[in-house]
Write an enzyme that holds these catalytic residues in place. Structure first.
Site, mmCIF file in Angstrom:
data_model
loop_
_atom_site.group_PDB
_atom_site.id
_atom_site.type_symbol
_atom_site.label_atom_id
_atom_site.label_comp_id
_atom_site.label_asym_id
_atom_site.label_seq_id
_atom_site.Cartn_x
_atom_site.Cartn_y
_atom_site.Cartn_z
ATOM 1 N N ASN A 68 -6.990 8.245 7.296
ATOM 2 C CA ASN A 68 -7.262 8.580 8.698
ATOM 3 C C ASN A 68 -7.119 10.061 9.013
ATOM 4 O O ASN A 68 -7.154 10.455 10.149
ATOM 5 C CB ASN A 68 -6.412 7.712 9.630
ATOM 6 C CG ASN A 68 -4.935 7.888 9.420
ATOM 7 O OD1 ASN A 68 -4.442 9.006 9.350
ATOM 8 N ND2 ASN A 68 -4.222 6.786 9.326
ATOM 9 N N PHE A 119 0.802 -1.225 0.000
ATOM 10 C CA PHE A 119 0.000 0.000 0.000
ATOM 11 C C PHE A 119 0.835 1.276 0.000
ATOM 12 O O PHE A 119 0.291 2.386 0.064
ATOM 13 C CB PHE A 119 -0.965 0.012 1.196
ATOM 14 C CG PHE A 119 -0.278 -0.183 2.527
ATOM 15 C CD1 PHE A 119 0.304 0.878 3.196
ATOM 16 C CD2 PHE A 119 -0.230 -1.450 3.105
ATOM 17 C CE1 PHE A 119 0.931 0.699 4.420
ATOM 18 C CE2 PHE A 119 0.392 -1.644 4.336
ATOM 19 C CZ PHE A 119 0.979 -0.565 4.992
ATOM 20 N N THR A 168 -5.772 5.266 14.969
ATOM 21 C CA THR A 168 -5.553 5.336 13.520
ATOM 22 C C THR A 168 -6.792 4.942 12.732
ATOM 23 O O THR A 168 -7.124 5.573 11.733
ATOM 24 C CB THR A 168 -4.367 4.432 13.125
ATOM 25 O OG1 THR A 168 -3.215 4.887 13.841
ATOM 26 C CG2 THR A 168 -4.088 4.494 11.641
ATOM 27 N N HIS A 171 -2.055 13.076 10.992
ATOM 28 C CA HIS A 171 -0.853 12.368 11.435
ATOM 29 C C HIS A 171 -0.357 13.038 12.707
ATOM 30 O O HIS A 171 -0.413 14.255 12.839
ATOM 31 C CB HIS A 171 0.242 12.435 10.362
ATOM 32 C CG HIS A 171 1.556 11.929 10.854
ATOM 33 N ND1 HIS A 171 1.833 10.590 10.970
ATOM 34 C CD2 HIS A 171 2.654 12.577 11.296
ATOM 35 C CE1 HIS A 171 3.053 10.440 11.453
ATOM 36 N NE2 HIS A 171 3.580 11.632 11.656
#
Length: 117
Positions: free
Chosen positions: A76, A21, A55, A79
């Site tokens: 999400n 990913f 997360t 950060h």
């Protein structure tokens, strides 16, 4: 506000470079400009991570950034650094030296007890 580049994100997510990913995460982070912030204070990392929430947005409590604005594990929305060492590296990555400076915020005396800061 900055527009993240493939170069910056390749460095930022280098620990994920062998994951399937990896490119998807970078592509997601380049879809729109982002707001980068630097917070300082007692337990700032823990406080910011609590405000962000877990997360996985589906597991985040209402009132957290992810709980209110995210439904995804990957997308999400925010950060937060996980340690002082990570925070230092990320500040150097996202800010120029002259963009960060120290000053005493007028409200510090009201935010903290005299023996906390």
């Amino acid at each position: 506000m900055i527009q993240l580049t493939d170069k910056i994100l390749s460095e930022h997510y280098s620990h994920l470079s062998d994951k399937p990913f990896f490119q998807r995460v970078k592509d997601s982070m380049m879809t729109a400009p982002v707001i980068v912030c630097c917070y300082e204070g007692v337990d700032a990392i823990q406080v910011v991570r609590s405000l962000a929430g877990p997360t996985n947005g589906r597991l985040a409590a209402p009132g957290t950034i992810r709980g209110d604005f995210s439904m995804s594990f990957q997308e999400n929305i925010v950060h937060a650094s996980d340690s002082p060492e990570t925070a230092e590296a990320e500040l150097n990555r996202f800010f120029k030296p002259d963009e960060l400076f120290e000053y005493k915020q007028a409200t510090f005396d009201y935010l903290y007890a005299c023996d906390e800061f």
